[in-house]
Design an enzyme around this catalytic site. Structure first.
Site, PDB file in Angstrom:
ATOM      1  N   HIS A 243       0.797  -1.231   0.000  1.00  0.00           N
ATOM      2  CA  HIS A 243       0.000   0.000   0.000  1.00  0.00           C
ATOM      3  C   HIS A 243       0.836   1.291   0.000  1.00  0.00           C
ATOM      4  O   HIS A 243       0.765   2.101  -0.922  1.00  0.00           O
ATOM      5  CB  HIS A 243      -0.897   0.045   1.249  1.00  0.00           C
ATOM      6  CG  HIS A 243      -1.706  -1.175   1.480  1.00  0.00           C
ATOM      7  ND1 HIS A 243      -2.883  -1.427   0.815  1.00  0.00           N
ATOM      8  CD2 HIS A 243      -1.540  -2.229   2.334  1.00  0.00           C
ATOM      9  CE1 HIS A 243      -3.405  -2.563   1.248  1.00  0.00           C
ATOM     10  NE2 HIS A 243      -2.609  -3.073   2.171  1.00  0.00           N
TER      11      HIS A 243
HETATM   12  C1  BDR Z   1      -2.933   0.579   5.427  1.00  0.00           C
HETATM   13  O1  BDR Z   1      -3.101   0.066   6.753  1.00  0.00           O
HETATM   14  C2  BDR Z   1      -1.866  -0.336   7.277  1.00  0.00           C
HETATM   15  O2  BDR Z   1      -1.990  -1.609   7.816  1.00  0.00           O
HETATM   16  C3  BDR Z   1      -0.853  -0.241   6.168  1.00  0.00           C
HETATM   17  O3  BDR Z   1       0.383   0.191   6.674  1.00  0.00           O
HETATM   18  C4  BDR Z   1      -1.449   0.748   5.209  1.00  0.00           C
HETATM   19  O4  BDR Z   1      -1.077   2.070   5.537  1.00  0.00           O
HETATM   20  C5  BDR Z   1      -3.624  -0.343   4.460  1.00  0.00           C
HETATM   21  O5  BDR Z   1      -4.979  -0.446   4.750  1.00  0.00           O
END
Ligand code: BDR
Ligand code: CA
Length: 314
Positions: A243
């Protein structure tokens, strides 16, 4: 050489946050003015510690790391150890950091930097819940027009949510903060699950990091191997979504992404859909367009950029 772009990374590392930080550290087009930690994937004590571990891994103990909000504006903190492990950075064995944590409160640092630097020169890169950013906007509303842009990871629409059927983790953890940010009038670029779910690691891609043969390459491979296992099981994919590095990749190569300007509104009332980002992709309302929402990514180009830039670190 053109001037580098000044950024503040607001983060809750998190293996994918860590890779985003490494991508920025490996890129001379970007100047990290500071890293501000927020409670999210794990509590603040760990996220600020993890941010420093990553700077040291990259040989950059000079980067200034600040600790911010210990909990969301109004709700109880929700964390994600099931994804990131107990430390938030499970996978590699990284030494405890020796570089200092800055004494200044992250929210004060954000305000002070924006008021001091030339207006329109600082980009905010939130990779976690938006608590620090919202607190800074509450503390000093005059910072809003001085922010060049906010490029953030959060939300989801066509893909639904990842922590509830409707909500993505970063927005779900602090929906009130997200609501305030999306209503701020600041130019926003949003990397929702709709795009990050197309940026999947795979054993081949992880291997490319390992083959860098560097400390950073090995640690990245170990982080991603740990990180992807949860999502592989959940989504039945080879690899997990990477992400947060999408945010930094966008600053370096915006042409890797495709999206459109839309209205994004955050649900803050219904428990069922709390933290949902309601994206008016088809323009069916007259609500003002307040964000550029990305939906597509050149994922091969994205991973090539990552390997090349992380390869510049030792
Ligand atoms: C987001 O949530 C976190 O677990 C990850 O780092 C990312 O920023 C994804 O949903
Ligand atoms: Ca994150």
């Amino acid at each position: 050489m053109p001037q580098s772009r000044k950024i503040i990374i607001d983060t809750d590392p998190g293996q994918d946050d860590a890779v985003a930080i490494l991508l920025a550290l490996g890129s001379s087009e970007l100047e990290i003015v500071g890293i501000t930690a927020v409670a999210g994937n794990v509590p603040l004590k760990l996220t600020q510690n993890n941010a420093r571990k990553i700077c040291e891994l990259a040989g950059r103990p000079d980067i200034k790391v600040y600790a911010g909000a210990i909990r969301p504006l109004t709700r109880e903190l929700v964390t994600a150890e099931e994804v990131h492990g107990k430390t938030g950075l499970n996978g590699p064995q990284l030494p405890e950091p020796t570089m200092p944590l800055q004494e200044q409160y992250a929210v004060d640092f954000i305000v002070e930097t924006l008021m001091r630097e030339e207006s329109g020169t600082i980009t905010l890169c939130p990779l976690g819940p938006l608590t620090n950013i919202a607190l800074a906007l509450i503390r000093e509303p005059r910072i809003a027009p001085r922010i060049k842009e906010i490029v953030l990871m959060g939300g989801g629409f066509f893909e639904g949510g990842n922590v509830t059927p409707a909500a993505e983790f970063n927005i779900y953890v602090d929906p009130q903060a997200a609501d305030l940010v999306f209503k701020s009038g600041i130019p926003i670029v949003m990397m929702p699950l709709d795009v990050t779910h197309k940026a999947l690691t795979s054993s081949k891609r992880i291997q490319a990091f390992r083959q860098l043969g560097t400390k950073v390459g090995t640690a990245t491979a170990e982080m991603l191997e740990f990180f992807e296992r949860y999502d592989e099981e959940k989504y039945g994919t080879d690899g997990g979504p990477l992400h947060d590095p999408c945010v930094i990749a966008y600053l370096l190569k915006p042409e890797l992404f495709k999206g459109r300007r839309c209205n994004v509104s955050v649900e803050t009332a219904s428990e069922l859909t709390m933290g949902m980002t309601v994206i008016d992709w088809w323009g069916v309302t007259k609500r003002e367009k307040n964000a550029t929402v990305m939906r597509d990514i050149d994922h091969d180009g994205f991973f090539a950029l990552l390997v090349e830039r992380l390869g510049r670190l030792n």
